[in-house]
Enzyme design. Structure first.
Site, PDB file in Angstrom:
ATOM      1  N   SER A   1       0.695  -1.263  -0.092  1.00 43.06           N
ATOM      2  CA  SER A   1      -0.232  -0.112  -0.211  1.00 43.06           C
ATOM      3  C   SER A   1       0.963   1.187   0.577  1.00 43.06           C
ATOM      4  O   SER A   1       0.267   2.154  -0.541  1.00 43.06           O
ATOM      5  CB  SER A   1      -0.943  -0.176   1.042  1.00 43.06           C
ATOM      6  OG  SER A   1      -1.632  -1.446   0.807  1.00 43.06           O
TER       7      SER A   1
ATOM      8  N   THR B   1      -5.607  -3.458   7.496  1.00 46.64           N
ATOM      9  CA  THR B   1      -6.353  -4.569   7.210  1.00 46.64           C
ATOM     10  C   THR B   1      -6.355  -5.218   8.401  1.00 46.64           C
ATOM     11  O   THR B   1      -6.236  -5.258   9.255  1.00 46.64           O
ATOM     12  CB  THR B   1      -4.939  -4.440   5.672  1.00 46.64           C
ATOM     13  OG1 THR B   1      -5.259  -6.144   5.741  1.00 46.64           O
ATOM     14  CG2 THR B   1      -3.099  -4.567   6.914  1.00 46.64           C
TER      15      THR B   1
ATOM     16  N   LYS C   1      -9.350  -4.791  10.577  1.00 52.76           N
ATOM     17  CA  LYS C   1     -10.911  -4.851   9.347  1.00 52.76           C
ATOM     18  C   LYS C   1     -12.710  -4.605  10.805  1.00 52.76           C
ATOM     19  O   LYS C   1     -12.941  -3.299  11.218  1.00 52.76           O
ATOM     20  CB  LYS C   1     -11.288  -5.229   8.542  1.00 52.76           C
ATOM     21  CG  LYS C   1     -10.513  -4.927   7.060  1.00 52.76           C
ATOM     22  CD  LYS C   1     -10.716  -5.339   6.160  1.00 52.76           C
ATOM     23  CE  LYS C   1      -9.511  -5.738   5.327  1.00 52.76           C
ATOM     24  NZ  LYS C   1      -9.414  -6.444   4.161  1.00 52.76           N
TER      25      LYS C   1
ATOM     26  N   ASP D   1     -13.089  -2.631  -0.292  1.00 54.00           N
ATOM     27  CA  ASP D   1     -12.723  -4.002  -1.118  1.00 54.00           C
ATOM     28  C   ASP D   1     -13.744  -4.593  -2.170  1.00 54.00           C
ATOM     29  O   ASP D   1     -13.030  -4.662  -2.825  1.00 54.00           O
ATOM     30  CB  ASP D   1     -12.864  -5.204   0.082  1.00 54.00           C
ATOM     31  CG  ASP D   1     -11.307  -4.611   1.469  1.00 54.00           C
ATOM     32  OD1 ASP D   1     -10.051  -3.521   0.402  1.00 54.00           O
ATOM     33  OD2 ASP D   1     -11.663  -4.913   1.780  1.00 54.00           O
TER      34      ASP D   1
ATOM     35  N   GLY E   1     -15.591 -15.685   5.553  1.00 55.84           N
ATOM     36  CA  GLY E   1     -15.091 -15.162   6.513  1.00 55.84           C
ATOM     37  C   GLY E   1     -15.871 -13.640   6.158  1.00 55.84           C
ATOM     38  O   GLY E   1     -16.542 -12.939   5.268  1.00 55.84           O
ATOM     39  N   GLY E   2     -14.329 -12.852   6.891  1.00 54.70           N
ATOM     40  CA  GLY E   2     -14.618 -11.357   7.297  1.00 54.70           C
ATOM     41  C   GLY E   2     -14.285 -11.347   5.291  1.00 54.70           C
ATOM     42  O   GLY E   2     -15.433 -10.272   4.610  1.00 54.70           O
TER      43      GLY E   2
ATOM     44  N   LEU F   1      -8.787 -13.876  -4.287  1.00 52.15           N
ATOM     45  CA  LEU F   1      -8.595 -12.430  -3.739  1.00 52.15           C
ATOM     46  C   LEU F   1      -7.382 -11.957  -3.727  1.00 52.15           C
ATOM     47  O   LEU F   1      -6.713 -10.991  -2.536  1.00 52.15           O
ATOM     48  CB  LEU F   1      -9.456 -12.574  -2.549  1.00 52.15           C
ATOM     49  CG  LEU F   1     -10.806 -12.034  -2.644  1.00 52.15           C
ATOM     50  CD1 LEU F   1     -11.972 -11.543  -1.398  1.00 52.15           C
ATOM     51  CD2 LEU F   1     -11.680 -11.687  -3.925  1.00 52.15           C
TER      52      LEU F   1
END
Ligand code: ATR
Length: 283
Positions: A20, A65, A69, A106, A133-134, A219
């Site tokens: 990032s 991250t 989150k 996201d 999941g998340g 992802l």
């Protein structure tokens, strides 16, 4: 007087390999903006204190991250609708009145990479999401907004998939099941949102679950093809993509929220792809 430089950061644990800071510096160069963006390791138990100090000392915006989150979601005083639905926040913004807004970019990043960068049509598609999941939670509402024919969430623990699907209250369009229930089913697009890739594993998928010339999207991303990206190629996918494009697009949306200017995300994706010199991934 020298103008003060606006400060941004990404918090997470671990964080040392985060791309990032590089991505946001490239965006800042492209758009001629003066800002700093650093990666900082923050354990969950210190999140509230470190975040409060960051904003109190003039920080303008944060990315959060894994594994922060959900904590960022709870921290944000106000939330966008997409953040509210995902129960996770990856972008915090200091607002003019001093309050903190939480957003989740996201799902936007995934949909933009699939549709805009790779020309994948989600409208009327049959989509399979692996994992409950998340990461899955964050992409469901933006995918549903593209009006697919149907979406199925399959998970190792089937009850979690059924429960997650129920939360979105679209019984005709979204349901949940276990991997064993996928036999004899076929999907145009399969999205891997499990954390299996991180440990070099692959969810158990039956043969023929992907239609001929279908699309696979992991992802996760790495410097080599992930097991799921390889699975896609081995199972006749037209495109089998990893999450580098999503990473850059979610960052571009955060940058836009903070700076009100859209960076050239495709140029940054091309640069990062060239740097990791992948064979097959991202084609
Ligand atoms: P994240 O925030 O990355 O989604 P998470 O909330 O811990 O992380 O969820 C991880 C997901 O990956 C879960 O759906 C998990 O399945 P379970 O709910 O049954 O635990 C899935 N997962 C992790 N490792 C996996 C593996 N080796 N095979 C299949 N699914 C896996």
């Amino acid at each position: 007087m020298t103008p003060s430089i606006d400060r941004y950061a990404v918090f997470g644990q671990p964080i040392q390999h985060s791309k990032s800071p590089r991505i946001h510096q490239l965006f800042a160069q492209q758009t001629g903006q003066l800002l700093t963006y650093v990666a900082q390791e923050v354990p969950p138990e210190q999140f509230i204190e470190v975040t409060t100090t960051f904003f109190a000392e003039g920080g303008k915006g944060l990315n959060c991250t894994v594994p922060l989150k959900e904590l960022a979601w709870a921290y944000a005083e106000h939330k966008t609708e997409r953040a509210q639905l995902s129960k996770a926040v990856n972008t915090l913004v200091l607002q003019a009145n001093g309050s903190i807004l939480g957003d989740n970019t996201d799902g936007y990043g995934l949909v933009t990479d699939l549709t805009f960068n790779h020309g994948v049509n989600l409208h009327h598609a049959n989509i399979l999401i692996l994992g409950a999941g998340g990461a899955s939670r964050g992409i469901i509402a933006p995918l549903l907004a593209q009006n697919p024919a149907a979406m199925l969430i399959a998970n190792r623990t089937p009850e979690k998939a059924v429960q997650l699907a129920r939360e979105f209250n679209r019984p005709n369009q979204l349901s949940g099941c276990g991997f064993a229930d996928l036999a004899q089913q076929h999907f145009d697009i399969i999205i891997n949102a499990t954390s299996a890739s991180l440990s070099g594993q692959l969810p158990p998928l039956p043969a023929n679950v992907l239609v001929d010339q279908g699309i696979c999207y992991d992802l996760a991303y790495a410097n080599q093809a992930t097991p799921f990206v390889n699975w896609g190629f081995a199972n006749g996918a037209l495109k089998s993509l990893d999450g580098l494009g999503m990473l850059v697009e979610q960052a571009a949306e955060a940058f836009y929220i903070w700076r009100h200017q859209r960076p050239n995300s495709q140029a940054v994706i091309a640069l990062l792809n060239a740097e990791r010199n992948l064979c097959g991934v991202g084609k």
